[in-house]
Motif scaffolding. Structure first.
Motif, PDB file in Angstrom:
ATOM      1  N   HIS A  45       6.999 109.862 -73.179  1.00 23.41           N
ATOM      2  CA  HIS A  45       7.065 109.390 -71.804  1.00 23.41           C
ATOM      3  C   HIS A  45       7.044 110.517 -70.750  1.00 23.41           C
ATOM      4  O   HIS A  45       6.156 110.572 -69.901  1.00 23.41           O
ATOM      5  N   HIS A  46       8.030 111.402 -70.797  1.00 25.12           N
ATOM      6  CA  HIS A  46       8.096 112.426 -69.750  1.00 25.12           C
ATOM      7  C   HIS A  46       6.957 113.431 -69.849  1.00 25.12           C
ATOM      8  O   HIS A  46       6.438 113.911 -68.833  1.00 25.12           O
TER       9      HIS A  46
ATOM     10  N   TYR B 244      15.021 111.472 -59.568  1.00 27.51           N
ATOM     11  CA  TYR B 244      14.390 110.282 -60.159  1.00 27.51           C
ATOM     12  C   TYR B 244      14.948 110.076 -61.565  1.00 27.51           C
ATOM     13  O   TYR B 244      15.036 111.023 -62.350  1.00 27.51           O
TER      14      TYR B 244
ATOM     15  N   GLU C  76       4.170 111.799 -68.170  1.00 27.16           N
ATOM     16  CA  GLU C  76       4.368 111.753 -66.710  1.00 27.16           C
ATOM     17  C   GLU C  76       3.939 113.089 -66.086  1.00 27.16           C
ATOM     18  O   GLU C  76       3.278 113.113 -65.045  1.00 27.16           O
TER      19      GLU C  76
ATOM     20  N   CYS D 210      14.610 107.558 -65.040  1.00 31.85           N
ATOM     21  CA  CYS D 210      13.901 106.475 -65.729  1.00 31.85           C
ATOM     22  C   CYS D 210      14.904 105.362 -65.993  1.00 31.85           C
ATOM     23  O   CYS D 210      15.890 105.550 -66.707  1.00 31.85           O
TER      24      CYS D 210
ATOM     25  N   CYS E 171       6.212 105.637 -63.595  1.00 30.75           N
ATOM     26  CA  CYS E 171       7.151 106.649 -63.080  1.00 30.75           C
ATOM     27  C   CYS E 171       6.416 107.699 -62.252  1.00 30.75           C
ATOM     28  O   CYS E 171       6.939 108.174 -61.242  1.00 30.75           O
TER      29      CYS E 171
HETATM   30 ZN   LIG Z   1      10.028 107.074 -66.619  1.00 26.93          ZN
END
Ligand SMILES: [Zn+2]
Length: 476
Positions: free
Chosen positions: A250-251, A26, A254, A28, A225
């Protein structure tokens, strides 16, 4: 065996897929409210190199890249909630609807992806088409008691996820130590992040909005995500890639969402592309060093030289991008292509030239390099040595048809990774004196347009020349 540096554990690890022979990856993807610059593409080219090498090694790769087309705040990467919605700002700037903005920049992005020969992903899910999946995930998080509602949204309580900060080092303690002013007093902690935003306060007139159990609103950025990777790749991914800038928040967020919702490890190997600077400065519009792929092509650089520049630098080294590097990359590509032509045209003898053995050992060295955390320098060094060895055999008249077949076969195989080699035998064309005059005139006109920076006209003439069978390459 592929060993890869895992940003989560901060060490090189042997890659073991979740499912034998298959890889789920995956990445981004872009936020489609403006032009992506070449630095953005360096992260996608890193993912492309990884995907292509995994395929070279025989894995079946399923690659997903999302398209962030929901409007988010201009300072989403920061922790505060101020700032303007990026999509709405672009909509005002360009006098298009937010939906038009999203599709327009998505198209441009896809065009640049094709120009740079980045493999198409299995799917490019759009955030706006997965709002239901996101809402479902928030409901699960609610059941698990890790989110709470305030007057303006639903927030993830990061104190409920003790592993928060494992990826980026930004644990709750570390964040509090470097605390900053927070405007939203309803939040339990300044560092809790939104999974759903309500249409209140400055978000009251938010254009992109959907119904939800918490009233109309829009999802938090990190949520897409977590929801889309789950839908297309399952609960545990082999690889998750992105730019270094995506690491936090962000990560990190997630991970908190996915692992809490699914009760499983989210990602086995986190891969981050380090930042690209231009002439040692951060790429930005205000500094005038912001280049799109199309800007560089209009300046006369080839798409292949851009591709090669980014994949031939190690992804964890900080790349200082300059135009000279594009020129150097072109020289290297030309060198490879000159070699391929020489091999294609070389006279053969009945010799036992030993080339298949050289190909085999070069292949092993090449893989040894890429197996070591995608050490591309080592892989390229093996190829330069190979070129020298084969040329020596050709020059000494020790070259067989079998040798030729084995060299070309190998170059074609590794070109599935590089994508910049040219195997077509170039046919030289004869021009009459009249043709020659027309061509020279066109070249002169084009040079004039180039000095005037009229790239559109210069390109038009280049295309015209190409139709006549004249290929122009601009060099320093
Ligand atoms: Zn992302």
């Amino acid at each position: 065996m592929l060993r890869i540096y895992n940003s989560l554990t901060k060490k090189k690890e042997v890659f073991k897929p979740v499912e034998d022979g298959k890889v789920r990856i995956y990445t981004c993807g872009p936020t489609v409210y403006s032009n992506a610059h070449v630095g953005n593409f360096s992260a996608f080219l890193m993912a492309d190199l990884l995907v292509r090498y995994l395929r070279y090694k025989g894995f079946e790769v399923k690659w997903i890249m999302n398209i962030t087309d929901v409007g988010h705040l201009t300072d989403d990467n920061e922790l505060s909630d101020s700032g303007e919605d990026k999509m709405e700002a672009a909509s005002k700037r360009e006098n298009k609807t937010v939906w038009e903005i999203a599709r327009y920049y998505e198209d441009l992005f896809m065009k640049d992806m094709r120009t740079l020969k980045i493999l198409p992903a299995f799917k490019y899910p759009r955030a706006t088409e997965h709002i239901q999946e996101m809402i479902e995930m928030v409901k699960v998080l609610e059941e698990k008691g890790v989110v709470y509602e305030t007057s303006d949204g639903i927030y993830f309580d990061i104190s409920k996820f003790p592993k928060y900060g494992e990826l980026s080092g930004n644990t709750l303690d570390a964040l509090q130590a470097g605390a900053r002013v927070e405007v939203n007093e309803d939040k339990r902690s300044a560092f809790d992040f939104a999974v759903w935003k309500k249409l209140v306060g400055k978000n009251e007139a938010h254009i992109m909005k959907w119904d939800s159990p918490w009233g109309p609103g829009f999802p938090g950025w990190h949520l897409e995500c977590s929801a889309m990777s789950k839908k297309y790749l399952g609960e545990t991914l082999d690889f998750h890639t992105g730019g270094e800038d995506n690491k936090f928040p962000h990560h990190e967020s997630e991970i908190a969402q996915s692992e809490t919702a699914n009760g499983k490890k989210f990602v086995n190997y986190w891969i981050h592309k380090s930042r690209v600077v231009v002439n040692s400065e951060k790429m930005s519009k205000s500094l005038g060093n912001f280049f799109t792929v199309q800007d560089l092509i209009a300046k006369g650089f080839s798409a292949d030289s851009i591709r090669f520049t980014f994949i031939s630098a190690h992804y964890r080294s900080k790349l200082n991008f300059t135009e000279d590097q594009l020129i150097e990359s072109q020289k290297t590509i030309d060198k490879f292509n000159g070699f391929i032509q020489a091999v294609t045209k070389a006279d053969v003898t009945q010799a036992d030239d030993g080339i298949p053995e050289v190909v085999k050992s070069t292949g092993q060295q090449f893989e040894k390099g890429l197996d070591d955390d995608l050490n591309i320098s080592m892989a390229l060094a093996s190829l330069f040595g190979f070129i020298k060895a084969v040329r020596k055999k050709i020059d000494s008249g020790n070259f067989s048809e079998e040798g030729r077949g084995s060299v070309i076969g190998f170059m074609k195989k590794i070109n599935e990774i590089f994508m910049v080699f040219d195997f077509d035998e170039k046919k030289e064309k004869e021009f009459t004196a009249d043709d020659q005059k027309v061509i020279n005139d066109l070249i002169e006109q084009r040079n004039k347009f180039r000095t005037e920076k009229n790239w559109a006209e210069a390109d038009r003439i280049r295309d015209e020349l190409l139709k006549m069978g004249v290929n122009i390459a601009d060099k320093k």
